[in-house]
Design a protein around this motif. Structure first.
Motif, short mmCIF file in Angstrom:
data_model
loop_
_atom_site.label_atom_id
_atom_site.label_comp_id
_atom_site.label_asym_id
_atom_site.label_seq_id
_atom_site.Cartn_x
_atom_site.Cartn_y
_atom_site.Cartn_z
N ALA A 1 33.83 -76.84 63.37
CA ALA A 1 35.00 -77.14 62.56
C ALA A 1 35.34 -75.94 61.68
O ALA A 1 34.46 -75.14 61.34
N PRO A 2 36.60 -75.77 61.29
CA PRO A 2 36.99 -74.63 60.45
C PRO A 2 36.22 -74.52 59.15
O PRO A 2 36.05 -73.42 58.62
N ASP A 3 35.73 -75.64 58.63
CA ASP A 3 35.00 -75.61 57.37
C ASP A 3 33.48 -75.55 57.55
O ASP A 3 32.73 -75.66 56.58
N ALA A 4 33.01 -75.34 58.78
CA ALA A 4 31.58 -75.19 59.03
C ALA A 4 31.16 -73.75 58.72
O ALA A 4 31.95 -72.81 58.89
N PRO A 5 29.93 -73.53 58.27
CA PRO A 5 29.49 -72.17 57.94
C PRO A 5 29.39 -71.28 59.17
O PRO A 5 29.11 -71.75 60.28
N VAL A 6 29.63 -70.00 58.97
CA VAL A 6 29.53 -69.01 60.05
C VAL A 6 28.82 -67.77 59.53
O VAL A 6 28.74 -67.52 58.32
N ALA A 7 28.32 -66.99 60.48
CA ALA A 7 27.75 -65.68 60.18
C ALA A 7 28.48 -64.64 61.02
O ALA A 7 28.93 -64.93 62.12
N VAL A 8 28.57 -63.43 60.48
CA VAL A 8 29.29 -62.34 61.17
C VAL A 8 28.40 -61.12 61.21
O VAL A 8 27.79 -60.73 60.19
N LEU A 9 28.32 -60.51 62.38
CA LEU A 9 27.59 -59.26 62.56
C LEU A 9 28.56 -58.19 63.03
O LEU A 9 29.32 -58.41 63.98
N THR A 10 28.56 -57.04 62.36
CA THR A 10 29.30 -55.88 62.85
C THR A 10 28.31 -54.74 63.01
O THR A 10 27.36 -54.61 62.25
N ARG A 11 28.56 -53.92 64.01
CA ARG A 11 27.64 -52.82 64.27
C ARG A 11 28.40 -51.66 64.89
O ARG A 11 29.32 -51.86 65.69
N ALA A 12 28.03 -50.42 64.54
CA ALA A 12 28.71 -49.25 65.07
C ALA A 12 27.78 -48.05 65.15
O ALA A 12 26.92 -47.86 64.29
N SER A 13 27.99 -47.25 66.19
CA SER A 13 27.44 -45.90 66.25
C SER A 13 28.53 -44.96 65.77
O SER A 13 29.60 -44.87 66.40
#
Length: 235
Positions: free
Chosen positions: A119-131
């Protein structure tokens, strides 16, 4: 792979030298862990910056299933060694929802075919990574402080950390959000357009990265402490 975990490891001050040495020895010990696919042991920096935090590390992994992850954390000698020398450990069990890009030529977090969209109000995690291309590193790091300040003040942000494989040029971030809606509001809302979107635009125009990855996860459950608390206590 249908499951992922991210662990934040804060070792005791007297274990800093031990933990730094483990960056070079642990990967070889993980190659035969049952059910473990892609994995990275990562260093961290203060305030997403260049100053290293030699007490704090991240362990990111993808697993055949959650049972394989639980078995590792329950009794594998590698993890037991960290438990014995840490003042805090925090782990999030994650379900990949969306990912694009590569890490070392791999796509490590394919979305689970059977995973329901949260659901839109459920918690999320985000990972970003770059060389980061070495000749673009100065431009990249000059852009980091203003963006990190807006992230820190973003409504719905529960915790965030800058991680890395190599100083300066191989960097990642992990952020934990109260809801997917608030994360999207930060990333694409007009109030942050002058900071976040400008950096995204410059990465394309100036070719900052030789490889990059973005992944979004549902948070299944969490355990342990990160800075004296569990920022998202899900059982």
């Amino acid at each position: 792979m249908s499951a992922a975990t991210l662990s934040i490891i804060t070792v005791r001050p007297e274990a800093r030298r031990w933990a730094l040495a483990r960056m070079g020895t642990v990967p070889a010990q993980l190659r035969r862990v049952p059910g473990l696919g892609f994995y990275k042991l990562l260093g961290s920096g203060f305030d997403f910056g260049l100053r290293p935090n030699l007490q704090r590390y991240g362990f990111l992994a993808s697993w055949a299933d959650e049972a394989a992850a639980q078995a590792f954390f329950a009794g594998h000698p590698v993890w037991q060694a960290y438990q014995q020398r840490s003042q805090e450990l925090w782990t999030a069990y994650l379900a990949p929802l969306q990912a694009h890009g590569l890490w070392d030529g791999q796509a490590p977090f394919p979305a689970s075919a059977d995973g329901a969209t949260p659901a839109p109000d459920a918690p999320v995690a985000v990972l970003t990574r770059a060389s980061i291309r070495p000749l673009r590193a100065w431009s990249f790091w000059r852009a980091v402080p203003p963006v990190s300040r807006t992230v820190a003040a973003a409504p719905g942000l529960l915790a965030a950390i800058g991680l890395g494989e190599l100083p300066v040029v191989r960097q990642a971030t992990f952020s934990l959000w109260e809801s997917g809606r608030l994360m999207q509001q930060y990333a694409y809302g007009a109030q942050h357009e002058g900071r976040h979107r400008d950096v995204v635009r410059r990465t394309r125009q100036e070719g900052w990265y030789s490889e990059e990855l973005f992944a979004r996860f549902a948070v299944r459950r969490t355990e342990g402490l990160w800075d004296g608390r569990n920022p998202l206590p899900l059982g």
